[in-house]
Design an enzyme around this catalytic site. Structure first.
Site, PDB file in Angstrom:
ATOM      1  N   HIS A 105      48.470  44.048  40.469  1.00 35.72           N
ATOM      2  CA  HIS A 105      47.336  43.164  40.249  1.00 35.72           C
ATOM      3  C   HIS A 105      46.985  43.184  38.774  1.00 35.72           C
ATOM      4  O   HIS A 105      47.692  43.813  37.974  1.00 35.72           O
ATOM      5  CB  HIS A 105      46.147  43.534  41.144  1.00 35.72           C
ATOM      6  CG  HIS A 105      45.562  44.891  40.897  1.00 35.72           C
ATOM      7  ND1 HIS A 105      46.229  46.068  41.159  1.00 35.72           N
ATOM      8  CD2 HIS A 105      44.332  45.265  40.428  1.00 35.72           C
ATOM      9  CE1 HIS A 105      45.462  47.093  40.859  1.00 35.72           C
ATOM     10  NE2 HIS A 105      44.298  46.626  40.413  1.00 35.72           N
ATOM     11  N   HIS A 119      44.027  44.051  37.021  1.00 39.04           N
ATOM     12  CA  HIS A 119      43.034  44.908  36.377  1.00 39.04           C
ATOM     13  C   HIS A 119      43.660  45.663  35.210  1.00 39.04           C
ATOM     14  O   HIS A 119      44.813  46.089  35.283  1.00 39.04           O
ATOM     15  CB  HIS A 119      42.440  45.884  37.392  1.00 39.04           C
ATOM     16  CG  HIS A 119      41.486  45.247  38.347  1.00 39.04           C
ATOM     17  ND1 HIS A 119      41.049  45.877  39.497  1.00 39.04           N
ATOM     18  CD2 HIS A 119      40.868  44.029  38.326  1.00 39.04           C
ATOM     19  CE1 HIS A 119      40.206  45.068  40.142  1.00 39.04           C
ATOM     20  NE2 HIS A 119      40.080  43.956  39.450  1.00 39.04           N
ATOM     21  N   ASP A 149      43.607  48.542  34.008  1.00 40.14           N
ATOM     22  CA  ASP A 149      44.200  49.869  34.147  1.00 40.14           C
ATOM     23  C   ASP A 149      45.559  49.833  34.845  1.00 40.14           C
ATOM     24  O   ASP A 149      46.163  50.881  35.073  1.00 40.14           O
ATOM     25  CB  ASP A 149      43.251  50.819  34.888  1.00 40.14           C
ATOM     26  CG  ASP A 149      42.922  50.372  36.298  1.00 40.14           C
ATOM     27  OD1 ASP A 149      42.562  49.188  36.475  1.00 40.14           O
ATOM     28  OD2 ASP A 149      43.016  51.198  37.238  1.00 40.14           O
ATOM     29  N   ASP A 207      46.447  49.213  44.380  1.00 42.06           N
ATOM     30  CA  ASP A 207      45.078  49.568  44.761  1.00 42.06           C
ATOM     31  C   ASP A 207      44.702  49.037  46.140  1.00 42.06           C
ATOM     32  O   ASP A 207      43.516  48.932  46.471  1.00 42.06           O
ATOM     33  CB  ASP A 207      44.082  49.052  43.719  1.00 42.06           C
ATOM     34  CG  ASP A 207      44.046  49.924  42.474  1.00 42.06           C
ATOM     35  OD1 ASP A 207      44.879  50.845  42.370  1.00 42.06           O
ATOM     36  OD2 ASP A 207      43.199  49.671  41.595  1.00 42.06           O
TER      37      ASP A 207
END
Length: 236
Positions: free
Chosen positions: A66, A68, A70, A145
């Site tokens: 994804h 994000h 991080d 995640d």
């Protein structure tokens, strides 16, 4: 933390922890050709490249679960060193506006082959973000995640949806063999990996049979559409 798993089918999974948020980075590839994909390159490109050099493997693909920061904040540096294609689900690109050179837009069920033995199938697993992707490899799933050891991704960040996450997790339970090994995106559990059948005994988010109970548990103390925290400064 590192973890090597060489399978009889000629593929390898190399897991190592990096960054202030206990991210797991993965090199998954083909033993015969020593080629691999790096999953979610974040936090420190030299460390990631050094891991590949230590294993004597060449990074030929970049996979993003994804958008994000991080999970993608060192994509461009890895790209500069490898000129590898960058793979991301189309829905995630549309949600986030993520851009990079060599970006390849994917749809659920797309697959790619690395070397002689490794086939990777892209499973759309939304809930944490609209375009979250888990990468299916033989006997295993790299979950990002979506699913952690004894946990699952937050659903209160912008783009998160706890109802969607519930049905994503239920779908994984139905589709995957019980002995599937889960490789999560963060080291948030009591061990770095787990099989689905053990998670069905201990993971509270897989033990809630009703969507309303899942939403209540996952969103307890959380505010929907919370912005991501600012990116911290970090040096290895």
């Amino acid at each position: 933390m590192t973890n090597n798993n060489m399978t009889e089918t000629g593929i390898f999974v190399h897991q190592f922890e990096l960054g202030p948020w206990d991210n797991f980075i993965y090199l998954i590839g083909d033993r015969a050709t020593r080629t691999c994909a790096v999953v979610d390159p974040a936090w420190d490109a030299p460390t990631i490249l050094a891991e590949a050099e230590k294993l004597d493997v060449k990074i030929t693909h970049i996979l993003c679960t994804h958008s994000h920061f991080d999970h993608v904040n060192r994509v461009n540096e890895i790209l500069e060193a490898t000129d590898a294609p960058v793979h991301m689900m189309g829905e995630e690109i549309d949600f986030s506006g993520f851009k990079s050179e060599n970006l390849v837009r994917h749809s659920p069920g797309d697959s790619l082959t690395i070397g002689q033995h490794l086939e990777i199938t892209m499973m759309h697993t939304p809930g944490h973000t609209p375009g979250c992707t888990s990468y299916r490899i033989p006997d295993a799933l790299v979950t990002g995640d979506t699913l952690f050891v004894n946990g699952c991704g937050r659903c209160d960040f912008i783009g998160g949806d706890p109802e969607t996450m519930f049905y994503t997790l239920q779908d994984l339970i139905k589709k995957l063999p019980p002995k599937t090994t889960m490789y999560p995106g963060h080291n948030y559990g009591d061990k770095p990996t787990a099989t689905l059948d053990t998670q069905l005994q201990t993971n509270p988010y897989l033990l809630l049979p009703k969507v309303e109970d899942f939403i209540s548990h996952r969103m307890q103390g959380k505010t929907p559409n919370t912005p991501l925290p600012p990116e911290p400064k970090w040096h290895p």
